[in-house]
Design an enzyme around this catalytic site. Structure first.
Site, short mmCIF file in Angstrom:
data_model
loop_
_atom_site.label_atom_id
_atom_site.label_comp_id
_atom_site.label_asym_id
_atom_site.label_seq_id
_atom_site.Cartn_x
_atom_site.Cartn_y
_atom_site.Cartn_z
N CYS A 33 0.82 -1.23 -0.04
CA CYS A 33 -0.06 -0.06 -0.03
C CYS A 33 0.81 1.13 -0.04
O CYS A 33 0.38 2.30 -0.34
CB CYS A 33 -0.97 -0.04 1.31
SG CYS A 33 0.04 0.02 2.61
N ASP A 35 2.26 2.65 2.49
CA ASP A 35 2.20 3.61 3.65
C ASP A 35 3.35 3.09 4.61
O ASP A 35 4.12 2.31 4.57
CB ASP A 35 0.96 2.88 4.61
CG ASP A 35 -0.28 3.35 3.92
OD1 ASP A 35 0.02 4.10 2.99
OD2 ASP A 35 -1.33 2.81 4.41
N CYS A 58 -2.80 5.06 5.37
CA CYS A 58 -4.22 5.26 5.47
C CYS A 58 -4.95 5.56 7.01
O CYS A 58 -4.31 5.62 7.79
CB CYS A 58 -4.79 3.93 5.33
SG CYS A 58 -4.82 2.42 6.33
N CYS A 102 -2.76 -2.90 8.58
CA CYS A 102 -2.37 -1.69 9.09
C CYS A 102 -1.95 -1.55 10.78
O CYS A 102 -1.10 -1.07 11.09
CB CYS A 102 -3.55 -0.64 8.82
SG CYS A 102 -4.48 -1.00 7.37
FE1 FES Z 1 -1.63 0.58 4.28
FE2 FES Z 1 -3.62 0.75 6.07
S1 FES Z 1 -3.70 0.62 3.65
S2 FES Z 1 -1.47 0.59 6.37
#
Ligand code: FES
Length: 142
Positions: A33, A35, A58, A102
């Site tokens: 993702c 992140d 997110c 996450c």
């Molecule tokens: Fe990447 Fe939540 S979608 S940490």
């Protein structure tokens, strides 16, 4: 989809920011993702006295970071190392299944921060046995 507690921690994150003279810093990311989460810990006499975080990610990652800081502050390092991503999810009152990774990011971030502290201070903790940040897979559901 998200309960009130998750929304509250997303909209009003606790302990967001940096600790300039942190004793340990952990940065982790999820390649899927994209992140990124960074956690800073301040430690005194083996007790975590402060935690702050920066999360580029997110809403669930922000909520998981936020609640983790509340769970960690005041705990001994040994107690903190027992906290799992499942505890983080429980404390949030649940996350959608597709968002569990996450919370894994949060667990990894504070473990790496504690690892960093331990390494800098030549300390060993049972909860860190076999833990190596370089071996961390990208966060995945588990
Ligand atoms: Fe990447 Fe939540 S979608 S940490």
């Amino acid at each position: 989809m998200y309960n009130d507690k998750v929304m509250d921690h997303f909209l009003n994150p606790r302990n967001a920011g940096e600790i300039k003279d942190a004793d340990g810093i952990g940065e982790v990311g999820n390649a899927k993702c994209g992140d990124i989460m960074r956690m800073y810990v301040k430690v005194e006499n083996d007790v975590i006295i402060d935690v702050k975080f920066r999360t580029f990610g997110c809403g669930s990652a922000i909520a998981a970071s936020s609640i983790s800081t509340e769970m960690l502050i005041g705990k001994t390092i040994d107690e903190a190392l027992e906290i799992t991503n499942k505890d983080v999810v429980d404390e949030l009152g649940g996350l959608p299944v597709v968002k569990v990774h996450c919370s894994v990011l949060a667990e990894q971030a504070f473990k790496v921060a504690i690892y960093d502290y331990a390494k800098k201070n030549n300390k060993t903790y049972a909860g860190l046995e076999g833990f190596n940040p370089d071996d961390l897979d990208d966060a995945h559901d588990h």
